[in-house]
Design a protein around this motif. Structure first.
Motif, PDB file in Angstrom:
ATOM      1  N   HIS A 186      -7.038  -5.890 -11.685  1.00 28.58           N
ATOM      2  CA  HIS A 186      -7.762  -5.205 -12.746  1.00 28.58           C
ATOM      3  C   HIS A 186      -6.909  -4.036 -13.240  1.00 28.58           C
ATOM      4  O   HIS A 186      -6.135  -3.449 -12.474  1.00 28.58           O
ATOM      5  N   ARG A 187      -7.033  -3.720 -14.509  1.00 24.45           N
ATOM      6  CA  ARG A 187      -6.166  -2.692 -15.096  1.00 24.45           C
ATOM      7  C   ARG A 187      -6.306  -1.339 -14.391  1.00 24.45           C
ATOM      8  O   ARG A 187      -5.325  -0.587 -14.289  1.00 24.45           O
ATOM      9  N   SER A 188      -7.483  -1.024 -13.849  1.00 24.37           N
ATOM     10  CA  SER A 188      -7.650   0.248 -13.148  1.00 24.37           C
ATOM     11  C   SER A 188      -6.824   0.286 -11.869  1.00 24.37           C
ATOM     12  O   SER A 188      -6.185   1.300 -11.545  1.00 24.37           O
ATOM     13  N   ARG A 189      -6.812  -0.825 -11.132  1.00 17.64           N
ATOM     14  CA  ARG A 189      -6.015  -0.874  -9.902  1.00 17.64           C
ATOM     15  C   ARG A 189      -4.532  -0.962 -10.210  1.00 17.64           C
ATOM     16  O   ARG A 189      -3.701  -0.399  -9.500  1.00 17.64           O
ATOM     17  N   LEU A 190      -4.188  -1.649 -11.291  1.00 21.51           N
ATOM     18  CA  LEU A 190      -2.786  -1.731 -11.689  1.00 21.51           C
ATOM     19  C   LEU A 190      -2.252  -0.347 -12.050  1.00 21.51           C
ATOM     20  O   LEU A 190      -1.111  -0.010 -11.717  1.00 21.51           O
ATOM     21  N   ARG A 191      -3.073   0.462 -12.703  1.00 28.66           N
ATOM     22  CA  ARG A 191      -2.642   1.828 -13.027  1.00 28.66           C
ATOM     23  C   ARG A 191      -2.421   2.638 -11.758  1.00 28.66           C
ATOM     24  O   ARG A 191      -1.457   3.394 -11.656  1.00 28.66           O
ATOM     25  N   ARG A 192      -3.320   2.491 -10.789  1.00 27.91           N
ATOM     26  CA  ARG A 192      -3.175   3.268  -9.554  1.00 27.91           C
ATOM     27  C   ARG A 192      -1.959   2.832  -8.754  1.00 27.91           C
ATOM     28  O   ARG A 192      -1.218   3.665  -8.238  1.00 27.91           O
ATOM     29  N   ARG A 193      -1.772   1.523  -8.623  1.00 23.91           N
ATOM     30  CA  ARG A 193      -0.689   1.012  -7.779  1.00 23.91           C
ATOM     31  C   ARG A 193       0.650   1.031  -8.498  1.00 23.91           C
ATOM     32  O   ARG A 193       1.696   1.235  -7.891  1.00 23.91           O
ATOM     33  N   GLY A 194       0.619   0.784  -9.805  1.00 21.80           N
ATOM     34  CA  GLY A 194       1.854   0.807 -10.584  1.00 21.80           C
ATOM     35  C   GLY A 194       2.514  -0.547 -10.741  1.00 21.80           C
ATOM     36  O   GLY A 194       3.421  -0.700 -11.552  1.00 21.80           O
ATOM     37  N   TYR A 195       2.094  -1.540  -9.989  1.00 20.09           N
ATOM     38  CA  TYR A 195       2.673  -2.878 -10.080  1.00 20.09           C
ATOM     39  C   TYR A 195       1.722  -3.876  -9.419  1.00 20.09           C
ATOM     40  O   TYR A 195       0.895  -3.517  -8.583  1.00 20.09           O
ATOM     41  N   ASN A 196       1.853  -5.131  -9.838  1.00 23.06           N
ATOM     42  CA  ASN A 196       1.099  -6.223  -9.225  1.00 23.06           C
ATOM     43  C   ASN A 196       1.988  -6.842  -8.157  1.00 23.06           C
ATOM     44  O   ASN A 196       3.019  -7.456  -8.470  1.00 23.06           O
ATOM     45  N   GLN A 197       1.632  -6.680  -6.892  1.00 26.46           N
ATOM     46  CA  GLN A 197       2.504  -7.124  -5.800  1.00 26.46           C
ATOM     47  C   GLN A 197       2.740  -8.628  -5.831  1.00 26.46           C
ATOM     48  O   GLN A 197       3.841  -9.103  -5.508  1.00 26.46           O
ATOM     49  N   ALA A 198       1.742  -9.406  -6.249  1.00 27.35           N
ATOM     50  CA  ALA A 198       1.907 -10.852  -6.316  1.00 27.35           C
ATOM     51  C   ALA A 198       2.897 -11.227  -7.415  1.00 27.35           C
ATOM     52  O   ALA A 198       3.748 -12.112  -7.240  1.00 27.35           O
ATOM     53  N   LEU A 199       2.802 -10.561  -8.550  1.00 30.39           N
ATOM     54  CA  LEU A 199       3.705 -10.860  -9.662  1.00 30.39           C
ATOM     55  C   LEU A 199       5.149 -10.540  -9.307  1.00 30.39           C
ATOM     56  O   LEU A 199       6.067 -11.307  -9.635  1.00 30.39           O
ATOM     57  N   GLU A 200       5.376  -9.420  -8.631  1.00 23.13           N
ATOM     58  CA  GLU A 200       6.745  -9.043  -8.270  1.00 23.13           C
ATOM     59  C   GLU A 200       7.345 -10.007  -7.249  1.00 23.13           C
ATOM     60  O   GLU A 200       8.559 -10.204  -7.226  1.00 23.13           O
ATOM     61  N   LEU A 201       6.529 -10.610  -6.413  1.00 21.93           N
ATOM     62  CA  LEU A 201       7.028 -11.643  -5.504  1.00 21.93           C
ATOM     63  C   LEU A 201       7.263 -12.950  -6.251  1.00 21.93           C
ATOM     64  O   LEU A 201       8.181 -13.710  -5.925  1.00 21.93           O
ATOM     65  N   ALA A 202       6.436 -13.220  -7.258  1.00 21.15           N
ATOM     66  CA  ALA A 202       6.509 -14.491  -7.979  1.00 21.15           C
ATOM     67  C   ALA A 202       7.731 -14.583  -8.884  1.00 21.15           C
ATOM     68  O   ALA A 202       8.288 -15.668  -9.055  1.00 21.15           O
ATOM     69  N   ARG A 203       8.139 -13.471  -9.472  1.00 21.73           N
ATOM     70  CA  ARG A 203       9.231 -13.522 -10.456  1.00 21.73           C
ATOM     71  C   ARG A 203      10.519 -14.116  -9.881  1.00 21.73           C
ATOM     72  O   ARG A 203      11.054 -15.076 -10.428  1.00 21.73           O
ATOM     73  N   PHE A 248       0.796  -1.225   0.000  1.00 22.55           N
ATOM     74  CA  PHE A 248       0.000   0.000   0.000  1.00 22.55           C
ATOM     75  C   PHE A 248       0.834   1.284   0.000  1.00 22.55           C
ATOM     76  O   PHE A 248       0.278   2.354  -0.220  1.00 22.55           O
ATOM     77  N   SER A 249       2.136   1.177   0.260  1.00 22.93           N
ATOM     78  CA  SER A 249       2.978   2.376   0.301  1.00 22.93           C
ATOM     79  C   SER A 249       4.083   2.360  -0.738  1.00 22.93           C
ATOM     80  O   SER A 249       5.012   3.172  -0.672  1.00 22.93           O
ATOM     81  N   SER A 250       4.019   1.421  -1.669  1.00 22.28           N
ATOM     82  CA  SER A 250       4.999   1.327  -2.762  1.00 22.28           C
ATOM     83  C   SER A 250       6.433   1.232  -2.247  1.00 22.28           C
ATOM     84  O   SER A 250       7.359   1.767  -2.861  1.00 22.28           O
TER      85      SER A 250
END
Length: 238
Positions: A127-144, A94-96
């Motif tokens: 969802h693309r709207s939340r991805l735009r607001r947050r700037g990244y998918n937190q699950a994806l960045e942990l998964a990579r 939530f705080s990037s």
């Protein structure tokens, strides 16, 4: 030794010494976390084999899974969602705070994985709207990094979130299930192997992962595992 020949980790320590993100003491073991704070991390060592719910007494299955089995086959969540991991997760999500994300990612990679690894790792989509607001998918960045360390292929585009949903944080279990019902679809034409795992950062009631699992099951996947960095305890087990 020339400047460019200095290994990156040694160079980073020289320029930016490791510092614990929780108490500001010196970080240890190549991570921005001190030994004292790392020792407080709540590991999920006693949990349900099917849904990873933390249990006070070791048991094969929790009461909920005995009453109604979830739409997946097994779960892996090496930590409980509690202090101080919850603070790092909140800062990351939530705080990037990407430094907190790196700590969480490293912690996950250092845990022993399941013996029966999937053929493919998927992530819960935003969802693309939340991805735009947050700037990244937190699950994806942990998964990579986790997928790389385990030698697993990773896809972030097989599951799609076709509608925006209310944040699950303040909803109860029933409202969470209603909130995500029908929210996910399988990308048209995607071919999936027989055994996949769906990854999210935190598993609370499991409603989001369950809805994803149902979509994958309808798509022909035979075995579905759910992975989360942390599993929230139910109020009865806190």
């Amino acid at each position: 030794m020339g400047f460019l020949a200095i290994p990156w980790r040694r160079f980073r320590r020289f320029v930016l010494p490791l510092r614990c993100l929780l108490c500001n003491a010196s970080g240890e073991h190549d991570i921005d976390l001190c030994s004292a704070c790392a020792a407080e991390l709540p590991r999920n060592s006693s949990c349900c084999a099917r849904c990873a719910l933390p249990l006070a007494v070791p048991a094969a299955l929790c009461g909920e899974c005995l009453r109604s089995q979830p739409p997946w086959d097994a779960a892996w969540a090496p930590f409980r969602y509690g202090w101080p991991l919850d603070r790092l997760e909140s800062r990351y999500k939530f705080s990037s705070d990407l430094a907190a994300g790196r700590v969480l990612s490293t912690l996950w990679q250092r845990e022993r994985p399941p013996l029966n690894l999937p053929q493919l790792l998927l992530t819960v989509p935003l969802h693309r709207s939340r991805l735009r607001r947050r700037g990244y998918n937190q699950a994806l960045e942990l998964a990579r990094p986790l997928a790389r360390s385990l030698g697993l292929p990773l896809r972030h585009d097989a599951l799609l979130r076709r509608r925006s949903t209310t944040a699950q944080t303040e909803l109860d279990a029933i409202a969470r299930r209603r909130n995500v019902h029908g929210a996910f679809v399988l990308r048209e034409g995607v071919a999936l192997p027989a055994h996949v795992a769906i990854l999210d950062d935190v598993m609370t009631t499991g409603a989001t992962l369950a809805e994803c699992a149902r979509v994958l099951r309808r798509g022909g996947v035979q075995r579905i595992d759910v992975w989360a960095l942390a599993r929230a305890p139910s109020r009865r087990n806190e």
